[in-house]
Motif scaffolding. Structure first.
Motif, PDB file in Angstrom:
ATOM      1  N   LEU A 325       1.203  -1.726   0.034  1.00 36.18           N
ATOM      2  CA  LEU A 325       0.490   0.446  -0.120  1.00 36.18           C
ATOM      3  C   LEU A 325       0.474   1.439  -0.247  1.00 36.18           C
ATOM      4  CD1 LEU A 325      -2.641  -1.280   2.576  1.00 36.18           C
ATOM      5  CD2 LEU A 325      -3.040  -0.402   0.104  1.00 36.18           C
ATOM      6  N   GLY A 326       1.937   1.174   0.958  1.00 38.05           N
ATOM      7  CA  GLY A 326       2.513   2.201   0.745  1.00 38.05           C
ATOM      8  C   GLY A 326       3.520   2.623  -0.716  1.00 38.05           C
ATOM      9  N   LYS A 327       3.549   1.847  -1.143  1.00 40.33           N
ATOM     10  CA  LYS A 327       4.218   2.108  -3.187  1.00 40.33           C
ATOM     11  C   LYS A 327       2.995   2.697  -3.795  1.00 40.33           C
ATOM     12  CE  LYS A 327       7.110  -1.862  -2.368  1.00 40.33           C
ATOM     13  NZ  LYS A 327       8.010  -3.281  -3.056  1.00 40.33           N
ATOM     14  N   VAL A 328       1.980   2.970  -3.554  1.00 40.05           N
ATOM     15  CA  VAL A 328       0.596   3.025  -4.384  1.00 40.05           C
ATOM     16  C   VAL A 328       0.315   4.498  -4.085  1.00 40.05           C
ATOM     17  CG1 VAL A 328      -1.978   2.953  -4.781  1.00 40.05           C
ATOM     18  CG2 VAL A 328      -0.404   1.396  -3.837  1.00 40.05           C
ATOM     19  N   GLY A 329       0.328   5.541  -4.758  1.00 39.16           N
ATOM     20  CA  GLY A 329      -0.043   6.856  -5.212  1.00 39.16           C
ATOM     21  C   GLY A 329      -1.150   7.704  -5.112  1.00 39.16           C
ATOM     22  N   ALA A 330      -1.389   8.774  -4.724  1.00 41.26           N
ATOM     23  CA  ALA A 330      -2.449   9.060  -4.846  1.00 41.26           C
ATOM     24  C   ALA A 330      -3.409   9.524  -6.380  1.00 41.26           C
ATOM     25  CB  ALA A 330      -2.362  10.540  -4.674  1.00 41.26           C
ATOM     26  N   GLN A 331      -4.690   8.603  -5.709  1.00 41.48           N
ATOM     27  CA  GLN A 331      -5.424   8.771  -7.154  1.00 41.48           C
ATOM     28  C   GLN A 331      -6.549   9.447  -7.246  1.00 41.48           C
ATOM     29  OE1 GLN A 331      -5.689   3.881  -8.059  1.00 41.48           O
ATOM     30  NE2 GLN A 331      -5.327   3.625  -5.963  1.00 41.48           N
ATOM     31  N   THR A 332      -7.577  10.521  -8.631  1.00 46.19           N
ATOM     32  CA  THR A 332      -8.380  11.147  -8.517  1.00 46.19           C
ATOM     33  C   THR A 332      -9.430  10.131  -8.054  1.00 46.19           C
ATOM     34  OG1 THR A 332      -6.888  11.989 -10.235  1.00 46.19           O
ATOM     35  CG2 THR A 332      -9.248  12.763 -10.086  1.00 46.19           C
ATOM     36  N   MET A 333     -10.059  10.634  -7.126  1.00 45.32           N
ATOM     37  CA  MET A 333     -11.775  10.185  -7.268  1.00 45.32           C
ATOM     38  C   MET A 333     -12.951  10.913  -8.045  1.00 45.32           C
ATOM     39  SD  MET A 333     -11.825   9.386  -3.339  1.00 45.32           S
ATOM     40  CE  MET A 333     -12.523   8.090  -3.672  1.00 45.32           C
ATOM     41  N   LEU A 334     -13.850  10.099  -8.068  1.00 46.30           N
ATOM     42  CA  LEU A 334     -14.864  10.561  -9.233  1.00 46.30           C
ATOM     43  C   LEU A 334     -15.334  11.640  -8.620  1.00 46.30           C
ATOM     44  CD1 LEU A 334     -16.565   7.165  -8.868  1.00 46.30           C
ATOM     45  CD2 LEU A 334     -15.512   7.459 -11.171  1.00 46.30           C
ATOM     46  N   THR A 335     -15.212  11.895  -7.688  1.00 45.17           N
ATOM     47  CA  THR A 335     -15.977  12.976  -7.419  1.00 45.17           C
ATOM     48  C   THR A 335     -15.372  13.685  -6.406  1.00 45.17           C
ATOM     49  OG1 THR A 335     -18.228  12.514  -5.984  1.00 45.17           O
ATOM     50  CG2 THR A 335     -18.455  12.419  -8.999  1.00 45.17           C
ATOM     51  N   ASP A 336     -15.541  15.281  -5.989  1.00 48.00           N
ATOM     52  CA  ASP A 336     -14.874  15.804  -4.985  1.00 48.00           C
ATOM     53  C   ASP A 336     -16.171  15.123  -4.025  1.00 48.00           C
ATOM     54  OD1 ASP A 336     -13.855  17.108  -6.403  1.00 48.00           O
ATOM     55  OD2 ASP A 336     -15.043  18.733  -7.035  1.00 48.00           O
ATOM     56  N   GLY A 337     -17.363  15.765  -3.949  1.00 42.14           N
ATOM     57  CA  GLY A 337     -18.210  14.487  -2.833  1.00 42.14           C
ATOM     58  C   GLY A 337     -17.339  13.514  -2.391  1.00 42.14           C
ATOM     59  N   ILE A 338     -17.314  12.512  -3.368  1.00 35.72           N
ATOM     60  CA  ILE A 338     -16.671  11.259  -2.999  1.00 35.72           C
ATOM     61  C   ILE A 338     -15.657  10.912  -2.019  1.00 35.72           C
ATOM     62  CG2 ILE A 338     -16.103   8.895  -4.158  1.00 35.72           C
ATOM     63  CD1 ILE A 338     -18.652   8.768  -5.783  1.00 35.72           C
ATOM     64  N   ALA A 339     -14.818  11.756  -2.476  1.00 39.46           N
ATOM     65  CA  ALA A 339     -13.284  12.420  -1.508  1.00 39.46           C
ATOM     66  C   ALA A 339     -13.763  12.716  -0.761  1.00 39.46           C
ATOM     67  CB  ALA A 339     -12.329  13.268  -2.748  1.00 39.46           C
ATOM     68  N   LYS A 340     -14.493  13.922   0.021  1.00 41.72           N
ATOM     69  CA  LYS A 340     -15.225  14.342   1.254  1.00 41.72           C
ATOM     70  C   LYS A 340     -15.333  13.408   2.286  1.00 41.72           C
ATOM     71  CE  LYS A 340     -17.058  18.051   3.557  1.00 41.72           C
ATOM     72  NZ  LYS A 340     -17.670  16.728   4.888  1.00 41.72           N
ATOM     73  N   ALA A 341     -16.529  12.162   1.522  1.00 42.55           N
ATOM     74  CA  ALA A 341     -16.831  11.757   2.170  1.00 42.55           C
ATOM     75  C   ALA A 341     -15.829   9.633   2.693  1.00 42.55           C
ATOM     76  CB  ALA A 341     -17.670  10.552   1.391  1.00 42.55           C
ATOM     77  N   VAL A 360      -0.915   5.207   7.768  1.00 40.39           N
ATOM     78  CA  VAL A 360      -2.216   6.893   8.073  1.00 40.39           C
ATOM     79  C   VAL A 360      -1.812   7.678   6.818  1.00 40.39           C
ATOM     80  CG1 VAL A 360      -3.304   8.343   9.162  1.00 40.39           C
ATOM     81  CG2 VAL A 360      -3.415   5.480  10.512  1.00 40.39           C
ATOM     82  N   THR A 361      -2.934   7.789   5.746  1.00 43.40           N
ATOM     83  CA  THR A 361      -2.008   9.353   5.042  1.00 43.40           C
ATOM     84  C   THR A 361      -3.359  10.225   4.592  1.00 43.40           C
ATOM     85  OG1 THR A 361      -3.597   7.387   2.933  1.00 43.40           O
ATOM     86  CG2 THR A 361      -0.992   7.373   3.796  1.00 43.40           C
ATOM     87  N   GLN A 362      -2.485  11.416   4.613  1.00 38.44           N
ATOM     88  CA  GLN A 362      -3.641  12.250   4.458  1.00 38.44           C
ATOM     89  C   GLN A 362      -4.568  12.784   3.187  1.00 38.44           C
ATOM     90  OE1 GLN A 362      -4.732  13.845   7.257  1.00 38.44           O
ATOM     91  NE2 GLN A 362      -3.605  11.892   8.705  1.00 38.44           N
ATOM     92  N   PRO A 363      -5.115  12.238   2.727  1.00 40.96           N
ATOM     93  CA  PRO A 363      -5.998  12.707   1.359  1.00 40.96           C
ATOM     94  C   PRO A 363      -6.109  13.435   1.758  1.00 40.96           C
ATOM     95  CG  PRO A 363      -7.010  10.857   2.809  1.00 40.96           C
ATOM     96  CD  PRO A 363      -5.972  11.225   3.587  1.00 40.96           C
ATOM     97  N   SER A 364      -6.181  14.122   0.267  1.00 35.83           N
ATOM     98  CA  SER A 364      -6.721  15.897  -0.170  1.00 35.83           C
ATOM     99  C   SER A 364      -7.124  16.125  -1.272  1.00 35.83           C
ATOM    100  CB  SER A 364      -5.995  16.640  -0.039  1.00 35.83           C
ATOM    101  OG  SER A 364      -4.105  16.870  -0.841  1.00 35.83           O
ATOM    102  N   GLY A 365      -7.866  17.536  -1.213  1.00 34.38           N
ATOM    103  CA  GLY A 365      -8.826  17.527  -2.840  1.00 34.38           C
ATOM    104  C   GLY A 365      -8.980  16.264  -2.862  1.00 34.38           C
ATOM    105  N   ARG A 366     -10.015  15.964  -4.410  1.00 37.78           N
ATOM    106  CA  ARG A 366     -10.198  15.223  -5.229  1.00 37.78           C
ATOM    107  C   ARG A 366      -9.141  13.410  -5.053  1.00 37.78           C
ATOM    108  NH1 ARG A 366     -14.393  16.099 -10.290  1.00 37.78           N
ATOM    109  NH2 ARG A 366     -14.274  13.782 -10.686  1.00 37.78           N
TER     110      ARG A 366
END
Length: 505
Positions: A325-341, A360-366
């Motif tokens: 999992l540590g090797k997996v980079g950030a991925q774009t989620m489908l919508t801003d609402g899904i990312a917030k959820a 534990v990571t700190q996802p941000s934005g989308r």
């Protein structure tokens, strides 16, 4: 030919505006303006669908099969435009959208083949017995018949395979039911270009234009009006538990209640048996990480929970999972609402005393980044929230002390789309104990695999006990899904000339 969105609704062969518009929110590329749906448009679409039913439901199987194949052909004609706008709107990679388009056209053609064979009609015949005493028996035939216009709600996470011309639409059209689609606002341009393909197929096949309509956008009132419209006879839905349950309740509260076939939520637990863990802990950890993060974890079959017996082998499994999992980079989620959820779900786990953070990571934005937590069997059983779906790449390891405790955990699971056993031959007795429990909990039981990826085949079941779906006897994938939009009719002493077409395609 260039295919671009018109920003309008398709209602019975006409592209109509609405009184207001909304802007799409693409992950990249240009935004587009789309008309907002209204209750009046719902009424127009449903009335046109009812009018179309009287010809479409009584068309031959060969005609409907040709229509389904024509839709598939027209979608492929627009392949590049669909991939381009679909990637812009959702952030999904082009390769993923190309594969999903192939699945969409494939299931349309699968249903064409299926109805031509005629097995779905479930024909039954009891011959007359005029000399039977004390009373003669009449001739009775049973045939499955289409139920009427069907409402379909597009899904956020599958802009093609579970949306405008996706599995629900394909099954309903195959059954002989006109369809009214409520498009998802996450990918309105993708949905509209698919609707253009269906419109072209309608014209080429000479179908009544009311056989398909697309209503874009709109507030909750539009969706509610659609499921409550008296001409709609069933609803297909893929989405959140809260949204689906609200629509389900509306369907049940109608003066004429109708079936609501909703796929709502699932954590798709995996149970790792001792010998499997001993033999391939690292491979299982790497495989889980890949499945957990596939498509940013935005699959309804995302395996969110792994149950394992505590010990050195479990630690090896966890170590391999964390490393992968540590090797997996950030991925774009489908919508801003899904990312917030997803961020809210991650925060809910991080704040709980009942879990231990492993990654534990700190996802941000989308964007989404993976997170992994650990808990004990006792804590899992006492904290119901740990078994609730977090839509995204978040996993939970549940450590138990024995096979008995693993069985107790399995009994406590809610209804699931899938459950998975990882086992070796030496685990067979333990697996036998668990199988009766798992088959009661899920629509699909896997051994030594990962549930992301749903084969579109005759034997597939994509559904399960509530809350995975609202109808445990139904599937939204595979040819059996046509049953949702049929009902049995018995014909007693009816001349063959008056019966529906049954002998040939």
């Amino acid at each position: 030919m260039v295919f671009t969105p018109k920003g309008k609704h398709l209602i019975a062969g006409e592209w109509l505006d609405g009184p207001s518009t909304f802007e799409s929110a693409p992950a990249h590329g240009p935004a587009h303006s789309f008309a907002v749906g209204t209750v009046d448009l719902v009424n127009q679409a449903c009335e046109a669908a009812e009018e179309a039913f009287w010809s479409y439901a009584y068309s031959t199987r060969a005609v409907r099969a040709q229509f389904l194949r024509a839709i598939a052909d027209e979608i492929e004609e627009r392949a590049e435009a669909i991939t381009e706008i679909g990637s812009q709107e959702t952030g999904l990679p082009q390769a993923r959208l190309q594969g999903e388009r192939g699945r969409t056209t494939g299931q349309l053609r699968l249903f064409a083949d299926h109805i031509e064979k005629g097995d779905y009609l479930d024909l039954r015949f009891d011959a007359a017995m005029p000399d039977r005493q004390p009373a003669p028996r009449p001739e009775i035939r049973l045939i499955q018949r289409p139920i009427g216009p069907v409402a379909v709600f597009g899904a956020s996470n599958f802009p093609l395979a579970f949306s405008t011309a996706g599995g629900d639409t394909a099954a309903a059209l195959a059954a002989g039911c006109p369809v009214v689609v409520k498009g998802h606002s996450a990918h309105p341009g993708t949905g509209e270009i698919i609707a253009q393909a269906i419109e072209a197929a309608i014209k080429k096949s000479g179908m009544h234009p009311g056989v398909f309509s697309l209503i874009q956008g709109g507030n909750r009132q539009v969706g509610e009006a659609l499921v409550q419209h008296p001409l709609i006879k069933a609803v297909g839905f893929t989405g959140s538990l809260a949204g689906g349950r609200a629509l389900f309740n509306l369907c049940a509260a109608r003066p004429e209640p109708i079936p609501f076939f909703g796929e709502l939520g699932s954590v798709n637990p995996m149970l790792l048996l001792p010998e499997a863990l001993k033999a391939r802990a690292e491979a299982l950890g790497q495989g889980w990480a890949g499945s957990l993060t596939l498509g940013a974890g935005q699959f309804c079959t995302n395996p969110g929970i792994a149950v394992t017996i505590d010990g050195p082998d479990a630690d090896r499994f966890i170590g391999a999972t964390v490393e992968a999992l540590g090797k997996v980079g950030a991925q774009t989620m489908l919508t801003d609402g899904i990312a917030k959820a997803y961020r809210d779900g991650q925060a809910r786990f991080a704040e709980r005393n009942s879990v231990k953070p492993l990654l534990v990571t700190q996802p941000s934005g989308r964007a989404a980044t993976p997170n992994l937590f650990e808990t004990t069997g006792a804590q899992f059983l006492s904290d119901h929230a740990l078994g609730e779906e977090v839509f995204g790449p978040l996993g939970l390891v549940v450590k138990v002390g024995s096979l008995d405790e693993m069985e107790e955990i399995a009994r406590g699971f809610e209804g699931q789309l899938t459950t998975t056993l990882h086992m070796e031959d030496a685990d067979l007795e333990a697996a036998r104990r668990l199988m009766p429990i798992l088959e009661r909990k899920a629509g699909r039981v896997l051994v030594n695999g990962f549930p992301t990826g749903v084969e579109v085949v005759d034997a597939q079941v994509h559904g399960g006990p509530y809350p995975a779906s609202t109808n445990f006897g139904a599937t939204s994938v595979g040819t059996m899904s046509i049953r949702r939009f049929l009902r049995p009719v018995a014909y007693q002493n009816v001349p063959e000339a008056l019966l529906p077409e049954i002998s040939s395609a």
